[in-house]
Design a protein around this motif. Structure first.
Motif, PDB file in Angstrom:
ATOM      1  N   TYR A   1      12.510 -39.091  74.511  1.00 39.86           N
ATOM      2  CA  TYR A   1      13.309 -37.802  74.157  1.00 39.86           C
ATOM      3  C   TYR A   1      14.760 -37.876  73.174  1.00 39.86           C
ATOM      4  O   TYR A   1      15.107 -39.179  73.455  1.00 39.86           O
ATOM      5  CB  TYR A   1      13.504 -36.750  75.169  1.00 39.86           C
ATOM      6  CG  TYR A   1      12.426 -36.488  76.201  1.00 39.86           C
ATOM      7  CD1 TYR A   1      11.650 -35.714  75.686  1.00 39.86           C
ATOM      8  CD2 TYR A   1      12.413 -37.167  77.252  1.00 39.86           C
ATOM      9  CE1 TYR A   1      10.601 -35.445  76.496  1.00 39.86           C
ATOM     10  CE2 TYR A   1      11.414 -37.025  78.149  1.00 39.86           C
ATOM     11  CZ  TYR A   1      10.374 -35.889  77.865  1.00 39.86           C
ATOM     12  OH  TYR A   1       9.279 -35.969  78.525  1.00 39.86           O
ATOM     13  N   THR A   2      14.674 -37.425  72.243  1.00 38.35           N
ATOM     14  CA  THR A   2      16.087 -37.357  71.347  1.00 38.35           C
ATOM     15  C   THR A   2      16.559 -35.877  71.494  1.00 38.35           C
ATOM     16  O   THR A   2      15.798 -35.141  70.886  1.00 38.35           O
ATOM     17  CB  THR A   2      15.720 -37.755  70.020  1.00 38.35           C
ATOM     18  OG1 THR A   2      14.969 -39.323  70.091  1.00 38.35           O
ATOM     19  CG2 THR A   2      17.002 -37.827  69.378  1.00 38.35           C
ATOM     20  N   CYS A   3      17.559 -35.714  71.990  1.00 39.92           N
ATOM     21  CA  CYS A   3      18.388 -34.422  71.994  1.00 39.92           C
ATOM     22  C   CYS A   3      19.091 -34.210  70.520  1.00 39.92           C
ATOM     23  O   CYS A   3      19.750 -35.085  70.081  1.00 39.92           O
ATOM     24  CB  CYS A   3      19.303 -34.215  73.046  1.00 39.92           C
ATOM     25  SG  CYS A   3      18.298 -34.028  74.668  1.00 39.92           S
ATOM     26  N   LEU A   4      18.747 -33.096  69.852  1.00 40.97           N
ATOM     27  CA  LEU A   4      19.523 -32.944  68.673  1.00 40.97           C
ATOM     28  C   LEU A   4      20.622 -32.031  69.004  1.00 40.97           C
ATOM     29  O   LEU A   4      20.342 -31.156  69.756  1.00 40.97           O
ATOM     30  CB  LEU A   4      18.593 -32.120  67.675  1.00 40.97           C
ATOM     31  CG  LEU A   4      17.484 -32.898  67.309  1.00 40.97           C
ATOM     32  CD1 LEU A   4      16.451 -32.260  66.379  1.00 40.97           C
ATOM     33  CD2 LEU A   4      17.757 -34.316  66.395  1.00 40.97           C
ATOM     34  N   LEU A   5      21.693 -32.188  68.481  1.00 32.57           N
ATOM     35  CA  LEU A   5      22.995 -31.453  68.786  1.00 32.57           C
ATOM     36  C   LEU A   5      23.601 -30.723  68.081  1.00 32.57           C
ATOM     37  O   LEU A   5      23.361 -30.933  66.586  1.00 32.57           O
ATOM     38  CB  LEU A   5      23.902 -32.521  69.320  1.00 32.57           C
ATOM     39  CG  LEU A   5      23.763 -33.451  70.511  1.00 32.57           C
ATOM     40  CD1 LEU A   5      24.641 -34.794  70.391  1.00 32.57           C
ATOM     41  CD2 LEU A   5      23.364 -32.968  71.617  1.00 32.57           C
ATOM     42  N   GLY A   6      24.498 -29.756  68.221  1.00 37.10           N
ATOM     43  CA  GLY A   6      25.164 -28.862  67.449  1.00 37.10           C
ATOM     44  C   GLY A   6      26.557 -28.568  68.035  1.00 37.10           C
ATOM     45  O   GLY A   6      26.565 -28.435  69.120  1.00 37.10           O
TER      46      GLY A   6
ATOM     47  N   PRO B   1      29.411 -28.489  61.244  1.00 37.56           N
ATOM     48  CA  PRO B   1      28.634 -29.550  61.315  1.00 37.56           C
ATOM     49  C   PRO B   1      28.972 -30.633  61.930  1.00 37.56           C
ATOM     50  O   PRO B   1      30.127 -31.234  62.113  1.00 37.56           O
ATOM     51  CB  PRO B   1      28.573 -29.847  59.690  1.00 37.56           C
ATOM     52  CG  PRO B   1      29.813 -29.283  59.110  1.00 37.56           C
ATOM     53  CD  PRO B   1      30.362 -28.269  59.762  1.00 37.56           C
ATOM     54  N   LEU B   2      27.883 -31.627  62.516  1.00 39.34           N
ATOM     55  CA  LEU B   2      28.326 -33.021  63.241  1.00 39.34           C
ATOM     56  C   LEU B   2      27.393 -33.992  62.707  1.00 39.34           C
ATOM     57  O   LEU B   2      26.092 -33.630  62.735  1.00 39.34           O
ATOM     58  CB  LEU B   2      27.830 -32.401  64.578  1.00 39.34           C
ATOM     59  CG  LEU B   2      27.979 -33.675  65.519  1.00 39.34           C
ATOM     60  CD1 LEU B   2      29.264 -34.318  65.885  1.00 39.34           C
ATOM     61  CD2 LEU B   2      27.391 -33.290  67.040  1.00 39.34           C
ATOM     62  N   LYS B   3      27.763 -35.055  61.993  1.00 44.33           N
ATOM     63  CA  LYS B   3      27.257 -36.145  61.669  1.00 44.33           C
ATOM     64  C   LYS B   3      26.497 -37.026  62.661  1.00 44.33           C
ATOM     65  O   LYS B   3      26.809 -37.003  63.485  1.00 44.33           O
ATOM     66  CB  LYS B   3      28.136 -36.970  60.510  1.00 44.33           C
ATOM     67  CG  LYS B   3      28.607 -36.392  59.441  1.00 44.33           C
ATOM     68  CD  LYS B   3      29.232 -37.515  58.855  1.00 44.33           C
ATOM     69  CE  LYS B   3      30.031 -36.742  57.487  1.00 44.33           C
ATOM     70  NZ  LYS B   3      30.792 -37.837  56.701  1.00 44.33           N
ATOM     71  N   HIS B   4      25.073 -37.331  62.379  1.00 42.29           N
ATOM     72  CA  HIS B   4      24.456 -38.134  63.327  1.00 42.29           C
ATOM     73  C   HIS B   4      24.235 -37.395  64.837  1.00 42.29           C
ATOM     74  O   HIS B   4      24.810 -37.772  65.509  1.00 42.29           O
ATOM     75  CB  HIS B   4      24.965 -39.545  63.539  1.00 42.29           C
ATOM     76  CG  HIS B   4      25.069 -40.297  62.515  1.00 42.29           C
ATOM     77  ND1 HIS B   4      24.176 -40.917  61.818  1.00 42.29           N
ATOM     78  CD2 HIS B   4      26.472 -40.486  61.986  1.00 42.29           C
ATOM     79  CE1 HIS B   4      24.740 -41.610  60.912  1.00 42.29           C
ATOM     80  NE2 HIS B   4      25.994 -41.401  60.571  1.00 42.29           N
TER      81      HIS B   4
ATOM     82  N   TRP C   1      30.283 -42.421  61.412  1.00 41.28           N
ATOM     83  CA  TRP C   1      29.509 -43.594  60.939  1.00 41.28           C
ATOM     84  C   TRP C   1      28.299 -43.901  62.266  1.00 41.28           C
ATOM     85  O   TRP C   1      27.353 -44.417  62.076  1.00 41.28           O
ATOM     86  CB  TRP C   1      30.358 -44.965  61.016  1.00 41.28           C
ATOM     87  CG  TRP C   1      30.911 -44.907  59.900  1.00 41.28           C
ATOM     88  CD1 TRP C   1      31.316 -43.784  58.791  1.00 41.28           C
ATOM     89  CD2 TRP C   1      31.879 -45.853  59.154  1.00 41.28           C
ATOM     90  NE1 TRP C   1      32.218 -44.117  57.694  1.00 41.28           N
ATOM     91  CE2 TRP C   1      32.214 -45.521  57.849  1.00 41.28           C
ATOM     92  CE3 TRP C   1      32.106 -47.233  59.567  1.00 41.28           C
ATOM     93  CZ2 TRP C   1      33.116 -46.318  57.250  1.00 41.28           C
ATOM     94  CZ3 TRP C   1      32.858 -47.982  58.640  1.00 41.28           C
ATOM     95  CH2 TRP C   1      33.338 -47.735  57.563  1.00 41.28           C
ATOM     96  N   THR C   2      28.694 -43.419  63.598  1.00 44.40           N
ATOM     97  CA  THR C   2      27.884 -43.765  64.730  1.00 44.40           C
ATOM     98  C   THR C   2      27.528 -42.378  65.383  1.00 44.40           C
ATOM     99  O   THR C   2      28.129 -41.315  65.386  1.00 44.40           O
ATOM    100  CB  THR C   2      28.627 -44.678  65.616  1.00 44.40           C
ATOM    101  OG1 THR C   2      29.501 -44.110  66.209  1.00 44.40           O
ATOM    102  CG2 THR C   2      28.963 -46.010  65.079  1.00 44.40           C
TER     103      THR C   2
END
Length: 105
Positions: free
Chosen positions: A19-24, A30-33, A60-61
């Motif tokens: 799984y990969t959780c997408l975050l907000g 906005p949140l990069k990466h 960057w990370t």
């Protein structure tokens, strides 16, 4: 920083589903990466939950969970120079022994 899991991507990994959780961000900025990988995401039941994460201010990370243990980094930072010095010593000694053998013939 507090974030909310907005959705979860599921894919088939080598040993089962991963799984990969997408975050907000909770504040809506906005949140990069904005992804947490399999080690930090337990699956679809995470959607809607909030988490505290460490965020790179330059973007960057990817974010890391706030409870991430970085205690091994200081050991790795010292291990590399020590290994390099030992390798250089090995090369120096082997060249010195090799020169003695060559001169003795």
């Amino acid at each position: 920083m507090e974030v909310r899991v907005t959705s979860v991507k599921t894919y088939q990994g080598k040993h089962g589903p991963e799984y990969t959780c997408l975050l907000g961000r909770v504040d809506g900025k906005p949140l990069k990466h904005a992804e947490l990988g399999n080690d930090s995401c337990d699956g679809p039941m995470e959607v809607g939950q909030t988490e505290d994460v460490l965020v790179d201010p330059h973007g960057w990370t990817a974010p890391e969970p706030a409870e991430t243990d970085y205690s091994g980094i200081d050991i790795a930072a010292w291990a590399l120079p020590v290994v390099l010095v030992l390798f250089e010593l090995l090369v120096w000694l082997s060249r010195r022994v090799g020169l003695r053998r060559f001169e003795g013939r």
